[in-house]
Design a protein around this motif. Sequence first.
Motif, PDB file in Angstrom:
ATOM      1  N   LEU A 298     109.786  15.851  30.944  1.00  0.00           N
ATOM      2  CA  LEU A 298     110.398  16.011  32.263  1.00  0.00           C
ATOM      3  C   LEU A 298     109.985  17.328  32.901  1.00  0.00           C
ATOM      4  CD1 LEU A 298     114.152  15.017  31.739  1.00  0.00           C
ATOM      5  CD2 LEU A 298     112.498  13.801  33.143  1.00  0.00           C
ATOM      6  N   ARG A 299     109.811  17.297  34.196  1.00  0.00           N
ATOM      7  CA  ARG A 299     109.570  18.516  34.948  1.00  0.00           C
ATOM      8  C   ARG A 299     110.896  18.934  35.602  1.00  0.00           C
ATOM      9  NH1 ARG A 299     106.590  17.941  39.328  1.00  0.00           N
ATOM     10  NH2 ARG A 299     106.871  15.671  39.410  1.00  0.00           N
ATOM     11  N   TYR A 300     111.352  20.111  35.252  1.00  0.00           N
ATOM     12  CA  TYR A 300     112.611  20.572  35.843  1.00  0.00           C
ATOM     13  C   TYR A 300     112.539  22.062  36.123  1.00  0.00           C
ATOM     14  CZ  TYR A 300     114.180  22.938  31.574  1.00  0.00           C
ATOM     15  OH  TYR A 300     114.289  23.794  30.513  1.00  0.00           O
ATOM     16  N   ASP A 301     113.376  22.485  37.049  1.00  0.00           N
ATOM     17  CA  ASP A 301     113.575  23.912  37.349  1.00  0.00           C
ATOM     18  C   ASP A 301     115.044  24.230  37.146  1.00  0.00           C
ATOM     19  OD1 ASP A 301     110.912  24.271  38.217  1.00  0.00           O
ATOM     20  OD2 ASP A 301     111.439  23.522  40.219  1.00  0.00           O
ATOM     21  N   ILE A 302     115.333  25.486  36.862  1.00  0.00           N
ATOM     22  CA  ILE A 302     116.723  25.936  36.790  1.00  0.00           C
ATOM     23  C   ILE A 302     116.881  27.178  37.648  1.00  0.00           C
ATOM     24  CG2 ILE A 302     116.326  27.273  34.669  1.00  0.00           C
ATOM     25  CD1 ILE A 302     119.272  26.482  33.922  1.00  0.00           C
ATOM     26  N   GLU A 303     117.937  27.199  38.426  1.00  0.00           N
ATOM     27  CA  GLU A 303     118.268  28.353  39.270  1.00  0.00           C
ATOM     28  C   GLU A 303     119.646  28.858  38.844  1.00  0.00           C
ATOM     29  OE1 GLU A 303     119.149  29.535  43.958  1.00  0.00           O
ATOM     30  OE2 GLU A 303     118.560  27.491  43.416  1.00  0.00           O
ATOM     31  N   TRP A 304     119.733  30.123  38.464  1.00  0.00           N
ATOM     32  CA  TRP A 304     121.013  30.717  38.086  1.00  0.00           C
ATOM     33  C   TRP A 304     121.748  31.136  39.343  1.00  0.00           C
ATOM     34  CZ3 TRP A 304     121.896  29.443  33.345  1.00  0.00           C
ATOM     35  CH2 TRP A 304     120.827  29.310  32.448  1.00  0.00           C
ATOM     36  N   ILE A 305     123.036  30.862  39.391  1.00  0.00           N
ATOM     37  CA  ILE A 305     123.837  31.097  40.588  1.00  0.00           C
ATOM     38  C   ILE A 305     124.649  32.377  40.412  1.00  0.00           C
ATOM     39  CG2 ILE A 305     125.619  30.173  42.103  1.00  0.00           C
ATOM     40  CD1 ILE A 305     124.828  27.379  41.082  1.00  0.00           C
ATOM     41  N   GLY A 306     124.359  33.379  41.231  1.00  0.00           N
ATOM     42  CA  GLY A 306     125.122  34.622  41.181  1.00  0.00           C
ATOM     43  C   GLY A 306     124.897  35.395  39.891  1.00  0.00           C
ATOM     44  N   ARG A 307     125.753  36.362  39.682  1.00  0.00           N
ATOM     45  CA  ARG A 307     125.688  37.185  38.475  1.00  0.00           C
ATOM     46  C   ARG A 307     126.555  36.574  37.381  1.00  0.00           C
ATOM     47  NH1 ARG A 307     127.135  40.771  42.586  1.00  0.00           N
ATOM     48  NH2 ARG A 307     129.251  40.716  41.781  1.00  0.00           N
ATOM     49  N   PRO A 308     126.129  36.683  36.129  1.00  0.00           N
ATOM     50  CA  PRO A 308     127.021  36.230  35.057  1.00  0.00           C
ATOM     51  C   PRO A 308     128.215  37.161  34.934  1.00  0.00           C
ATOM     52  CG  PRO A 308     125.111  37.323  34.114  1.00  0.00           C
ATOM     53  CD  PRO A 308     124.853  37.216  35.594  1.00  0.00           C
ATOM     54  N   SER A 309     129.365  36.598  34.559  1.00  0.00           N
ATOM     55  CA  SER A 309     130.535  37.409  34.227  1.00  0.00           C
ATOM     56  C   SER A 309     130.576  37.544  32.714  1.00  0.00           C
ATOM     57  CB  SER A 309     131.821  36.737  34.731  1.00  0.00           C
ATOM     58  OG  SER A 309     131.800  36.629  36.132  1.00  0.00           O
ATOM     59  N   HIS A 310     130.723  38.761  32.233  1.00  0.00           N
ATOM     60  CA  HIS A 310     130.643  39.013  30.801  1.00  0.00           C
ATOM     61  C   HIS A 310     132.014  38.886  30.143  1.00  0.00           C
ATOM     62  CE1 HIS A 310     126.473  40.306  31.184  1.00  0.00           C
ATOM     63  NE2 HIS A 310     126.842  40.965  32.253  1.00  0.00           N
ATOM     64  N   VAL A 311     132.030  38.354  28.950  1.00  0.00           N
ATOM     65  CA  VAL A 311     133.263  38.235  28.181  1.00  0.00           C
ATOM     66  C   VAL A 311     133.748  39.633  27.798  1.00  0.00           C
ATOM     67  CG1 VAL A 311     131.993  37.993  26.007  1.00  0.00           C
ATOM     68  CG2 VAL A 311     134.326  37.099  26.183  1.00  0.00           C
ATOM     69  N   PHE A 312     135.082  39.816  27.773  1.00  0.00           N
ATOM     70  CA  PHE A 312     135.611  41.092  27.304  1.00  0.00           C
ATOM     71  C   PHE A 312     136.985  40.896  26.696  1.00  0.00           C
ATOM     72  CE2 PHE A 312     137.610  40.881  31.449  1.00  0.00           C
ATOM     73  CZ  PHE A 312     138.841  41.514  31.282  1.00  0.00           C
ATOM     74  N   LEU A 313     137.358  41.840  25.847  1.00  0.00           N
ATOM     75  CA  LEU A 313     138.673  41.847  25.198  1.00  0.00           C
ATOM     76  C   LEU A 313     139.151  43.293  25.149  1.00  0.00           C
ATOM     77  CD1 LEU A 313     140.794  40.116  23.640  1.00  0.00           C
ATOM     78  CD2 LEU A 313     139.609  40.815  21.541  1.00  0.00           C
ATOM     79  N   THR A 314     140.358  43.522  25.644  1.00  0.00           N
ATOM     80  CA  THR A 314     140.927  44.867  25.674  1.00  0.00           C
ATOM     81  C   THR A 314     141.623  45.181  24.352  1.00  0.00           C
ATOM     82  OG1 THR A 314     141.206  44.842  28.068  1.00  0.00           O
ATOM     83  CG2 THR A 314     142.599  46.363  26.837  1.00  0.00           C
ATOM     84  N   HIS A 315     141.326  46.354  23.803  1.00  0.00           N
ATOM     85  CA  HIS A 315     141.903  46.762  22.513  1.00  0.00           C
ATOM     86  C   HIS A 315     142.826  47.966  22.636  1.00  0.00           C
ATOM     87  CE1 HIS A 315     139.322  44.024  20.241  1.00  0.00           C
ATOM     88  NE2 HIS A 315     138.318  44.399  21.012  1.00  0.00           N
ATOM     89  N   ASP A 316     143.144  48.403  23.866  1.00  0.00           N
ATOM     90  CA  ASP A 316     143.961  49.594  24.074  1.00  0.00           C
ATOM     91  C   ASP A 316     145.417  49.292  23.712  1.00  0.00           C
ATOM     92  OD1 ASP A 316     145.704  51.541  25.492  1.00  0.00           O
ATOM     93  OD2 ASP A 316     143.815  52.294  26.283  1.00  0.00           O
ATOM     94  N   GLU A 317     145.853  49.766  22.543  1.00  0.00           N
ATOM     95  CA  GLU A 317     147.186  49.423  22.053  1.00  0.00           C
ATOM     96  C   GLU A 317     148.288  50.056  22.890  1.00  0.00           C
ATOM     97  OE1 GLU A 317     147.836  47.141  19.896  1.00  0.00           O
ATOM     98  OE2 GLU A 317     145.687  46.787  19.636  1.00  0.00           O
ATOM     99  N   ARG A 318     148.066  51.263  23.377  1.00  0.00           N
ATOM    100  CA  ARG A 318     149.090  51.896  24.222  1.00  0.00           C
ATOM    101  C   ARG A 318     149.351  51.072  25.480  1.00  0.00           C
ATOM    102  NH1 ARG A 318     150.770  57.110  23.519  1.00  0.00           N
ATOM    103  NH2 ARG A 318     149.697  58.379  21.952  1.00  0.00           N
ATOM    104  N   LEU A 319     148.282  50.657  26.142  1.00  0.00           N
ATOM    105  CA  LEU A 319     148.400  49.887  27.375  1.00  0.00           C
ATOM    106  C   LEU A 319     149.101  48.561  27.107  1.00  0.00           C
ATOM    107  CD1 LEU A 319     147.747  49.314  30.348  1.00  0.00           C
ATOM    108  CD2 LEU A 319     145.445  48.610  29.620  1.00  0.00           C
TER     109      LEU A 319
END
Length: 397
Positions: A298-319
Motif C-alpha cells: 500500500l502507498r500511504y502518507d501520515i500527517e501528525w496533527i499538532g504537537r504531542p502532549s507528553h505523559v506526566f506524573l506529579t510526585h510532590d508529596e507536600r503539594l
Amino acid sequence: MTVTDPTANLATLIRCPSVTPAEGGALSALAAMLAPLGFAVERMTARDSDTPDVENLYARLGAEGPHLMFAGHTDVVPTGNEAAWTHGPFSAAVADGEMYGRGAVDMKGGIACFVAAVARHIERRGPPKGSLSFLITGDEEGPAINGTIKLLEWAAARGERWDACLVGEPTNPDTLGDMIKIGRRGSLSGTITVHGVQGHAAYPHLADNPVRGVVALAAALMHPPFDTGTADFQPSNLEVTTIDVGNPATNVVPAEASARFNIRFNDSWTADSVTAEILRRLDAAASDETLRPGRPPLRYDIEWIGRPSHVFLTHDERLIASLSSAVSAVTGRTPALSTTGGTSDARFIKDHCPVVEFGLVGKTMHMVDERVAIADLETLTAIYETFIERWFGDARD
C-alpha cells in the motif's frame, strides 16, 4: 467590590461572553477582583501565524518564596443552540440552587472560588507568607498555541519561578471531593491517507481501491492493545475517530481514503516511542500480501496533527498531601489520586513546577445547561482556603 463570595464572582465571569478566542471582558473582570487584594496584574497578548491573537493574564501577590501558582482559563466553548438552554448561557441565572451558564464548571467556577478563597485568607489571616499568582489564559479550549505555554514562557523570561501549581479544572466525576488529578496521559493525533487508483467498480482489476487499505491500516492501529496499563495509569488507548473517502458515486472506486486517529498513552511510552510503534504497525499492515495479492505494498502518507502532549506524573508529596488533607477536612472524603481523562494545560505547567488539578464536578461541562450547585461553590472555596493555609504552612516547615 467584595470578592469573598464565589457565587457573585462566578456570576460576573459568566456574564462575560468569552468564547475562545474572545476575551469577552472576563480577564478585565478578573483583574478588577484581584487588584484590590494587592495583586500586581499584568495582561499579555500572544500572537502567532495562522491563529488568532489571545489575551492572557498574570497576577502576583508577594515577592518572596515559597510561590504557589493557581492556573486556569476564562475562555469557554461555544454555547451550541442557545434556544435549547433553560436559562441564557451568559445569564448566570440561579434556579433550584444551581447557577446556569457557559463556563460554570469549566472553568470559571474554579477561578471564582480561588479568588474568594484568597480573599477570605487575606481577610482572616493576612497575605500568605510567600507569593501567590494567577496564570489565566484565554486559549485553553482552542488550539492552545497563544495561551498557557506562551504565558509561562513570558513570565519565566521575566524571572518568575514557581514551587507548585494548582489547576482548577473540574476533576470530580460525581461529588466534590472524589478526585484529584496528579498526572495525565500523553496524547498524539494523526491522519493516514491511502493512495489508490480511481476506476470503475465493475472493473476492479483496472483500479486500486484505497478503502480496503485504509480499513486494514486502521485495524492494525487498534489491535492488539498497546499495553495493559501501569501502576499509575490505565491502558493506552488508540481510537480511529473518522474514516473519510469523499466519494459521492456508488460505481466509482475512489483515488484516496483517509483515517484520523488519536492515542492516549501511559508512561509505558514516550511520544517518540509511541510514534515509532504506530509507524511499525502501519508499515507491517501496508506490506501484508494477503491484503493485495500480486500487488506492491500500500502507498500511504501520515500527517501528525499538532504537537504531542507528553505523559506526566506529579510526585510532590507536600503539594498532594496539602490538597488531599484539605479536601478530607472540608468534605470528609478521601479523594482518589487519578491520571484519567483527557489533557489540560497542566501538560505545559509540569515543565516549570509540580502541578495537580482539582475543581468542581464536571458532569455538565461543554453541555447545554452547564451549571453548578451553589453549595459546591461554597465547599470548593473552603477547600481552596484550607489548601492555601496548609500548603504555605507545610512549605515553611
